[in-house]
Write an enzyme that holds these catalytic residues in place. Sequence first.
Site, mmCIF file in Angstrom:
data_model
loop_
_atom_site.group_PDB
_atom_site.id
_atom_site.type_symbol
_atom_site.label_atom_id
_atom_site.label_comp_id
_atom_site.label_asym_id
_atom_site.label_seq_id
_atom_site.Cartn_x
_atom_site.Cartn_y
_atom_site.Cartn_z
ATOM 1 N N ASP B 11 0.864 -1.175 0.000
ATOM 2 C CA ASP B 11 0.000 0.000 0.000
ATOM 3 C C ASP B 11 0.902 1.226 0.000
ATOM 4 O OD1 ASP B 11 -2.184 -1.618 0.079
ATOM 5 O OD2 ASP B 11 -2.709 -1.224 2.166
ATOM 6 N N ASP B 130 -13.443 -5.117 -3.311
ATOM 7 C CA ASP B 130 -13.486 -5.129 -1.849
ATOM 8 C C ASP B 130 -14.822 -5.717 -1.452
ATOM 9 O OD1 ASP B 130 -10.972 -3.905 -1.512
ATOM 10 O OD2 ASP B 130 -11.846 -1.941 -1.902
#
Lengths: 193, 255
Positions: B11, B130
């Site tokens: 990330d 997600d």
Amino acid sequence: MTLAIVDLGYGNVGSIAVGFQRLGAETRLTADPAEIATAERVVLPGVGAAGYAMARIEALGLRATLTGLDRPLLGICLGMQLLFEASEEDDVGCLGLIPGQVRRLEAVPGRPVPHMGWSRLDVSDADLGLRTGDYVYFAHSYACDDGPASVATTRYGRNIPAAVRRGTVLGAQFHPERSSDAGARFLKAFLSC
Amino acid sequence: MPAARIIPCLDVRDGRVVKGVQFRDHRDVGDIIDHALRYRDEGADELVFYDISASAEDRSLDTEWIRRIGREIDIPFAVAGGIRSRDQAAACLEAGADKVSVNSPALERPGLIEELARDFGSQCVVLGVDSFEKEGDYYVHQYTGRVDRSRDTGLKTLDWVKEATERGAGEIVLNCMRRDGVRSGYDLAHVGAVVGAVEVPVIASGGAGAPEHFRDAFTQAGASGALAATVFHDRLIAIPELKEYLARCGIEIRR
């Protein structure tokens, strides 16, 4: 060593250039027929679809240049498929430098399409830096016919040519610039073939 | 068959690697190139760089760090975060990325997937999903990069992955959100359901905490790859030992 990377107007040739630059080659991204014809090595990259790529080759007037080269030519991924006679993708005629067709891979449970990831090679010509047992990185939904030009193959439902060679025309279905040490050995062999 | 892929996910925020728990509370864990090179040397099969703020902040990701990574590593990598147009994707690919991953913008405008697949080929187009469990079913969440904008789309995950692959997505990265960062194992039933619903490769994400979790993602759920962040960044699992373990389990592994 000067190397022309054929610019068909789409991206993702940056990684190919860097792969050769790591080996000391000087790369030029170009669509100029004269520059391509006089380069010591020519690379035909490929991202996208066969129909679009062939339309660009015709529009840029590069067919005769690419089929008439007397220096080594390397097609990578879609670029290798364009070396064959025709592709099922967009049902398009290709450069015809290597006999055979390009056909879609068939998805079945447990064998997804695209064929994506590191697959093991069976190598019949050790001159190109590859060895049986090497893993190299593939990302494709269409594959060329296996035939006399195959120098390395992998298995994905059927035998898929991973690398081909016919005279001074070479192809890699895998991505040598993203295939770690085995890929670097292959690029080096192309520069010295 | 290709080797089962081990995929560290980094990330990224402002060119640094960060990691949060359940997509929140991000902390800085180091320089992007240091991480990329370490994973490459340890035998990672692929890397994913996800700009966690770009999507939620309505900006595309910065291509400079993509170019730096492209120069340094010789394994494939995907980038994600705020890619909203064909030209933004082209800039990432031109900078050296092998694949672009789209998530929230593809939910805003599903036609984006077709545009990317047409111009760059399906093998360059990854769909990030997600997925959040609610009352026995799974739903797609959007804008998960920012707490204040994160929302349930009401779209069922299986419907969305089928639609997206019909539009040309060439791979699915399935983030099971309840599992993210908690190290209790991948959601095998959900990963398996997505594998059964689409023809493209599926990458399991969210929940890896032990080598057995990776094994199960491949052998039980049929994933083509397993993505993880925490266990690799915190050095709880070393990739060489993980690969040795998976090979002993009879899974094809690149070493």
